[in-house]
Design an enzyme around this catalytic site. Structure first.
Site, PDB file in Angstrom:
ATOM      1  N   SER A  69       8.293  45.196 -36.025  1.00  0.00           N
ATOM      2  CA  SER A  69       8.582  43.715 -36.160  1.00  0.00           C
ATOM      3  C   SER A  69       7.947  43.104 -36.950  1.00  0.00           C
ATOM      4  O   SER A  69       6.503  44.164 -37.245  1.00  0.00           O
ATOM      5  CB  SER A  69       8.489  43.374 -35.034  1.00  0.00           C
ATOM      6  OG  SER A  69      10.049  43.776 -34.115  1.00  0.00           O
TER       7      SER A  69
HETATM    8  N1  SAH Z   1       8.566  47.766 -31.825  1.00  0.00           N
HETATM    9  C1  SAH Z   1       9.167  48.461 -32.510  1.00  0.00           C
HETATM   10  C2  SAH Z   1      10.376  47.513 -33.291  1.00  0.00           C
HETATM   11  C3  SAH Z   1      11.354  48.893 -33.352  1.00  0.00           C
HETATM   12  S1  SAH Z   1      13.171  48.269 -33.730  1.00  0.00           S
HETATM   13  C4  SAH Z   1       8.149  49.151 -33.210  1.00  0.00           C
HETATM   14  O1  SAH Z   1       6.845  48.668 -33.061  1.00  0.00           O
HETATM   15  O2  SAH Z   1       8.458  49.933 -34.172  1.00  0.00           O
HETATM   16  C5  SAH Z   1      13.594  48.364 -32.269  1.00  0.00           C
HETATM   17  C6  SAH Z   1      14.173  49.432 -31.465  1.00  0.00           C
HETATM   18  O3  SAH Z   1      14.898  49.520 -30.401  1.00  0.00           O
HETATM   19  C7  SAH Z   1      14.725  50.131 -32.591  1.00  0.00           C
HETATM   20  O4  SAH Z   1      13.736  51.690 -32.657  1.00  0.00           O
HETATM   21  C8  SAH Z   1      16.250  51.202 -31.340  1.00  0.00           C
HETATM   22  O5  SAH Z   1      16.614  52.322 -31.998  1.00  0.00           O
HETATM   23  C9  SAH Z   1      15.488  50.685 -30.448  1.00  0.00           C
HETATM   24  N2  SAH Z   1      16.747  50.207 -29.758  1.00  0.00           N
HETATM   25  C10 SAH Z   1      17.535  49.589 -29.611  1.00  0.00           C
HETATM   26  N3  SAH Z   1      18.821  49.506 -28.006  1.00  0.00           N
HETATM   27  C11 SAH Z   1      17.965  50.644 -27.558  1.00  0.00           C
HETATM   28  C12 SAH Z   1      17.948  50.286 -26.311  1.00  0.00           C
HETATM   29  N4  SAH Z   1      19.441  50.759 -25.337  1.00  0.00           N
HETATM   30  N5  SAH Z   1      16.901  51.093 -25.766  1.00  0.00           N
HETATM   31  C13 SAH Z   1      16.293  51.455 -25.685  1.00  0.00           C
HETATM   32  N6  SAH Z   1      16.095  51.810 -27.459  1.00  0.00           N
HETATM   33  C14 SAH Z   1      16.452  51.308 -28.184  1.00  0.00           C
END
Ligand code: SAH
Length: 223
Positions: A69
């Site tokens: 993000s």
């Molecule tokens: N906070 C992270 C953002 C990653 S993007 C960072 O700083 O890098 C969002 C993430 O949510 C992705 O890695 C995706 O695989 C995950 N995601 C989506 N649905 C999910 C779920 N139901 N449970 C766990 N992770 C999930």
């Protein structure tokens, strides 16, 4: 931007500028959050080829169609959680582990869930490299929460779904705060804050429009 390899001083300067120009200038004011974001090396959490971009005012790809993000959005969500040093936090969507590291600087313990195995492994390696020990990471559907270790003083979801996953509301402690992007399409959401008072009553407000990658799971979008 220079083509020479950046050294740690360059990264520290870029990080300080990020805090001043992207976070403080837009009204983020919680000193503990700003300090944590000045300390955690965001360039550790992106591919080496992108390290020089790590402090830009933008989300960046981390592979598998997912993104780390934008710094401001991380700051906004974490500030809105109002963390105290003794809190236990549940994070859904650990991805690269960047936000996990910020949370770990501010709370007693972070329980983080990621559903994609390659990202789970990457996030785990990134966090181990930083030497943070107050984090537990699990490969699972985070819309189910982490019931065995509930309740949590704070819950934060880093992906957008069509509604607030009920298990996350159930696992919120009295006095707790839950932040989740909610919207009718995968392209636009409202950053939604749910608070639970000491009697268990819920209230809901929004922190603005946002655009997150899809939350995929039992209580969100289907695969
Ligand atoms: N906070 C992270 C953002 C990653 S993007 C960072 O700083 O890098 C969002 C993430 O949510 C992705 O890695 C995706 O695989 C995950 N995601 C989506 N649905 C999910 C779920 N139901 N449970 C766990 N992770 C999930």
């Amino acid at each position: 931007m220079s083509r020479l390899r950046w050294n740690q001083d360059d990264f520290a300067i870029a990080r300080r500028n990020m805090v001043e120009q992207q976070l403080k200038a837009r009204g983020l004011a919680d000193e503990r959050v700003l300090e944590a974001m000045s300390r955690v090396p965001r360039h550790f959490f992106v591919d080496e080829a992108q390290a020089a971009q790590a402090y830009r005012d933008t989300p960046l790809p981390i592979g598998y169609g997912q993104t780390i993000s934008q710094p401001y959005i991380v700051g906004l969500m974490v500030e809105a959680l109002g963390l105290s040093p003794g809190d236990r936090v549940l994070e859904i969507g650990a991805g690269s582990g960047y936000q996990t590291a910020i949370l770990a600087e501010l709370a007693a313990e972070v329980l983080a869930v990621e559903r994609l195995k390659p990202l789970f492994l990457k996030g785990r390696a990134n966090l181990a490299r930083l030497g943070l020990t107050n984090i537990r990471l699990k490969l699972d559907d985070g819309t189910l929460g982490w019931p065995e270790l509930a309740p949590y003083q704070a819950v934060v979801v880093a992906a957008g779904g069509p509604r607030v996953p009920q298990p996350l509301v159930d696992q919120l402690a009295p006095g707790g705060r839950l932040i989740v992007p909610v919207g009718p399409t995968e392209k636009s959401q409202k950053l939604t804050l749910i608070t639970k008072d000491q009697e268990g009553r819920l209230s809901r407000s929004t922190l603005g429009d946002c655009r997150f990658v899809a939350l995929v799971g039992r209580h969100a979008w289907s695969d």
